[in-house]
Structure formats: structure tokens, C-alpha cells
Write a protein that holds these residues in place. Structure first.
Motif, PDB file in Angstrom:
ATOM      1  N   ASP A   1      66.278  72.390  35.039  1.00  0.00           N
ATOM      2  CA  ASP A   1      66.182  73.568  35.889  1.00  0.00           C
ATOM      3  C   ASP A   1      64.601  74.046  35.986  1.00  0.00           C
ATOM      4  OD1 ASP A   1      69.062  73.988  36.104  1.00  0.00           O
ATOM      5  OD2 ASP A   1      68.879  74.097  33.745  1.00  0.00           O
ATOM      6  N   PHE A   2      63.835  73.721  35.133  1.00  0.00           N
ATOM      7  CA  PHE A   2      62.428  74.074  35.269  1.00  0.00           C
ATOM      8  C   PHE A   2      61.598  73.044  34.422  1.00  0.00           C
ATOM      9  CE2 PHE A   2      63.818  76.307  31.628  1.00  0.00           C
ATOM     10  CZ  PHE A   2      63.032  75.935  30.691  1.00  0.00           C
ATOM     11  N   SER A   3      60.192  73.213  34.621  1.00  0.00           N
ATOM     12  CA  SER A   3      59.417  72.537  33.794  1.00  0.00           C
ATOM     13  C   SER A   3      58.205  73.316  33.518  1.00  0.00           C
ATOM     14  CB  SER A   3      59.116  71.150  34.825  1.00  0.00           C
ATOM     15  OG  SER A   3      58.088  70.347  34.025  1.00  0.00           O
ATOM     16  N   VAL A   4      57.487  73.049  32.335  1.00  0.00           N
ATOM     17  CA  VAL A   4      56.385  73.634  31.695  1.00  0.00           C
ATOM     18  C   VAL A   4      55.486  72.610  31.346  1.00  0.00           C
ATOM     19  CG1 VAL A   4      57.573  75.867  30.941  1.00  0.00           C
ATOM     20  CG2 VAL A   4      57.280  74.064  29.481  1.00  0.00           C
ATOM     21  N   ILE A   5      54.284  73.207  31.224  1.00  0.00           N
ATOM     22  CA  ILE A   5      53.271  72.176  30.744  1.00  0.00           C
ATOM     23  C   ILE A   5      52.236  72.794  29.598  1.00  0.00           C
ATOM     24  CG2 ILE A   5      51.600  73.037  32.551  1.00  0.00           C
ATOM     25  CD1 ILE A   5      50.675  70.154  32.781  1.00  0.00           C
ATOM     26  N   SER A   6      52.094  72.071  28.689  1.00  0.00           N
ATOM     27  CA  SER A   6      50.825  72.560  27.565  1.00  0.00           C
ATOM     28  C   SER A   6      49.495  72.659  28.021  1.00  0.00           C
ATOM     29  CB  SER A   6      51.144  71.660  26.474  1.00  0.00           C
ATOM     30  OG  SER A   6      50.740  70.195  26.796  1.00  0.00           O
ATOM     31  N   ASP A   7      48.732  73.631  27.954  1.00  0.00           N
ATOM     32  CA  ASP A   7      47.608  73.839  28.210  1.00  0.00           C
ATOM     33  C   ASP A   7      46.579  73.736  27.248  1.00  0.00           C
ATOM     34  OD1 ASP A   7      45.319  74.277  29.822  1.00  0.00           O
ATOM     35  OD2 ASP A   7      45.938  76.246  30.408  1.00  0.00           O
ATOM     36  N   HIS A   8      46.089  72.713  26.636  1.00  0.00           N
ATOM     37  CA  HIS A   8      45.278  72.762  25.621  1.00  0.00           C
ATOM     38  C   HIS A   8      43.926  72.145  25.916  1.00  0.00           C
ATOM     39  CE1 HIS A   8      49.601  72.130  23.222  1.00  0.00           C
ATOM     40  NE2 HIS A   8      49.053  73.646  23.280  1.00  0.00           N
TER      41      HIS A   8
ATOM     42  N   TYR B   1      43.426  68.945  32.631  1.00  0.00           N
ATOM     43  CA  TYR B   1      43.655  70.242  33.150  1.00  0.00           C
ATOM     44  C   TYR B   1      44.822  70.689  33.692  1.00  0.00           C
ATOM     45  CZ  TYR B   1      41.938  74.332  35.552  1.00  0.00           C
ATOM     46  OH  TYR B   1      41.768  75.749  36.115  1.00  0.00           O
ATOM     47  N   ALA B   2      45.691  71.376  32.892  1.00  0.00           N
ATOM     48  CA  ALA B   2      46.888  71.775  33.301  1.00  0.00           C
ATOM     49  C   ALA B   2      47.023  72.322  34.811  1.00  0.00           C
ATOM     50  CB  ALA B   2      47.623  72.823  32.008  1.00  0.00           C
ATOM     51  N   TRP B   3      46.236  73.089  35.157  1.00  0.00           N
ATOM     52  CA  TRP B   3      46.512  73.660  36.611  1.00  0.00           C
ATOM     53  C   TRP B   3      46.353  72.571  37.930  1.00  0.00           C
ATOM     54  CZ3 TRP B   3      48.660  78.375  37.308  1.00  0.00           C
ATOM     55  CH2 TRP B   3      48.846  79.056  36.258  1.00  0.00           C
ATOM     56  N   SER B   4      45.623  71.772  37.547  1.00  0.00           N
ATOM     57  CA  SER B   4      45.358  70.463  38.367  1.00  0.00           C
ATOM     58  C   SER B   4      46.709  69.490  38.257  1.00  0.00           C
ATOM     59  CB  SER B   4      44.192  69.458  38.223  1.00  0.00           C
ATOM     60  OG  SER B   4      43.108  70.246  38.268  1.00  0.00           O
ATOM     61  N   VAL B   5      47.063  69.412  37.316  1.00  0.00           N
ATOM     62  CA  VAL B   5      48.382  68.773  37.008  1.00  0.00           C
ATOM     63  C   VAL B   5      49.759  69.519  37.564  1.00  0.00           C
ATOM     64  CG1 VAL B   5      50.113  67.791  35.469  1.00  0.00           C
ATOM     65  CG2 VAL B   5      47.467  67.378  35.082  1.00  0.00           C
ATOM     66  N   LEU B   6      49.750  70.827  37.359  1.00  0.00           N
ATOM     67  CA  LEU B   6      50.821  71.616  38.025  1.00  0.00           C
ATOM     68  C   LEU B   6      50.611  71.519  39.859  1.00  0.00           C
ATOM     69  CD1 LEU B   6      50.876  74.867  35.824  1.00  0.00           C
ATOM     70  CD2 LEU B   6      52.693  73.188  36.271  1.00  0.00           C
ATOM     71  N   GLY B   7      49.457  71.461  40.296  1.00  0.00           N
ATOM     72  CA  GLY B   7      49.220  71.329  41.642  1.00  0.00           C
ATOM     73  C   GLY B   7      49.872  70.140  42.279  1.00  0.00           C
ATOM     74  N   ALA B   8      49.560  68.816  41.141  1.00  0.00           N
ATOM     75  CA  ALA B   8      49.940  67.509  41.662  1.00  0.00           C
ATOM     76  C   ALA B   8      51.301  67.706  41.772  1.00  0.00           C
ATOM     77  CB  ALA B   8      49.306  66.460  40.940  1.00  0.00           C
ATOM     78  N   ALA B   9      52.126  68.124  40.733  1.00  0.00           N
ATOM     79  CA  ALA B   9      53.637  68.206  40.408  1.00  0.00           C
ATOM     80  C   ALA B   9      54.149  68.826  41.393  1.00  0.00           C
ATOM     81  CB  ALA B   9      53.808  68.781  39.043  1.00  0.00           C
ATOM     82  N   ALA B  10      53.467  70.210  41.975  1.00  0.00           N
ATOM     83  CA  ALA B  10      54.065  70.836  43.088  1.00  0.00           C
ATOM     84  C   ALA B  10      54.064  70.091  44.402  1.00  0.00           C
ATOM     85  CB  ALA B  10      53.308  72.164  43.295  1.00  0.00           C
ATOM     86  N   GLN B  11      53.200  69.330  44.620  1.00  0.00           N
ATOM     87  CA  GLN B  11      53.207  68.242  45.674  1.00  0.00           C
ATOM     88  C   GLN B  11      54.226  67.281  45.875  1.00  0.00           C
ATOM     89  OE1 GLN B  11      51.387  68.447  48.867  1.00  0.00           O
ATOM     90  NE2 GLN B  11      50.770  70.631  47.997  1.00  0.00           N
ATOM     91  N   ALA B  12      54.331  66.765  44.444  1.00  0.00           N
ATOM     92  CA  ALA B  12      55.401  65.791  44.125  1.00  0.00           C
ATOM     93  C   ALA B  12      56.746  66.020  44.269  1.00  0.00           C
ATOM     94  CB  ALA B  12      55.069  64.689  43.047  1.00  0.00           C
ATOM     95  N   THR B  13      57.017  67.396  43.877  1.00  0.00           N
ATOM     96  CA  THR B  13      58.484  67.715  43.805  1.00  0.00           C
ATOM     97  C   THR B  13      58.896  68.751  45.024  1.00  0.00           C
ATOM     98  OG1 THR B  13      57.737  69.518  42.127  1.00  0.00           O
ATOM     99  CG2 THR B  13      58.392  67.564  41.121  1.00  0.00           C
TER     100      THR B  13
ATOM    101  N   VAL C   1      51.391  78.218  28.122  1.00  0.00           N
ATOM    102  CA  VAL C   1      50.201  79.508  27.612  1.00  0.00           C
ATOM    103  C   VAL C   1      49.275  78.858  28.449  1.00  0.00           C
ATOM    104  CG1 VAL C   1      48.577  80.170  25.668  1.00  0.00           C
ATOM    105  CG2 VAL C   1      50.971  79.585  25.168  1.00  0.00           C
ATOM    106  N   THR C   2      48.389  80.252  28.947  1.00  0.00           N
ATOM    107  CA  THR C   2      47.128  79.939  29.510  1.00  0.00           C
ATOM    108  C   THR C   2      46.023  80.846  28.890  1.00  0.00           C
ATOM    109  OG1 THR C   2      47.670  79.047  31.468  1.00  0.00           O
ATOM    110  CG2 THR C   2      45.596  80.205  31.704  1.00  0.00           C
TER     111      THR C   2
END
Length: 108
Positions: free
Chosen positions: A31-38, A51-63, A72-73
Motif C-alpha cells: 500500500d505504501f513504501s517508506v525509506i530510512s534516512d540515516h 541519500y534518501a531523497w535521491s532514492v525516493l526521486g528514482a523510485a517515483a520515476q520507476a513506480t 524520519v528526516t
């Protein structure tokens, strides 16, 4: 209604693998996905902390439908608060963006 989410564990996989994981999570119906940001892995043997925000951007392009968010940020240690505010704005206007924290969404 209970929702089931998938966690992209940045300490355990590199960015390309994480994007592949979330693509598969969407395919099988999470239903959703989260990423750890450490800032760094918990253990030296893990060796990752992309870098979590870059991975989120790539994931947004791929899904296409799965909402994406961070657990957490931290706007004091890793990021300047203005950077966090700037990153948050585009996500909050997206129809795919999650509302609130991942734990709150998981409980709803």
C-alpha cells in the motif's frame, strides 16, 4: 482499514537495489513504501547509506501508484531546515505523496 507498507532499508542495499525493491513491492500490492534516512549505516558491515531523497526521486520515476515517504528526516543534524521545507513542498502537492508520518499511516 489496515495498510501494509514496504521499508526500503538503506543500510542493507544500495540505491539501484532499493528502487528495484520498491518496484517489486508495488507490483505485488504493498500500500505504501517508506525509506530510512540515516547519515551512515548502523554497522560497518552494512556499508550503505544512500541519500534518501535521491532514492525516493528514482523510485517515483520507476513506480506509478505507490505512495513514497521517509520514516524520519532530521532538519537539525543532517539537513538545514530550509532544505527539508523545500524538499517537502513538491511531495506534499503530489497525489502519490503520503500524508503524515509512516507510522501514522500504518496505524490508520
Amino acid at each position: 482499514m489496515m495498510q501494509i507498507g514496504y521499508t526500503m532499508m538503506t543500510e542493507q542495499a544500495g540505491p539501484r537495489e532499493l528502487v528495484g525493491h520498491v518496484v517489486e513491492a508495488e507490483r505485488v500490492g504493498f500500500d505504501f513504501s517508506v525509506i530510512s534516512d540515516h547519515s551512515f549505516p548502523w554497522l560497518d558491515s552494512q556499508g550503505h547509506a544512500p541519500y534518501a531523497w535521491s532514492v525516493l526521486g528514482a523510485a517515483a520515476q520507476a513506480t506509478s501508484r505507490i505512495p513514497l515517504m521517509t520514516y524520519v528526516t532530521c532538519p537539525t543534524f543532517r539537513y538545514h531546515p530550509a532544505v527539508v521545507a523545500r524538499r517537502r513542498r513538491p511531495c506534499s502537492s503530489s497525489p502519490r505523496a503520503g500524508s503524515g508520518s509512516a507510522s501514522a499511516r500504518a496505524r490508520s
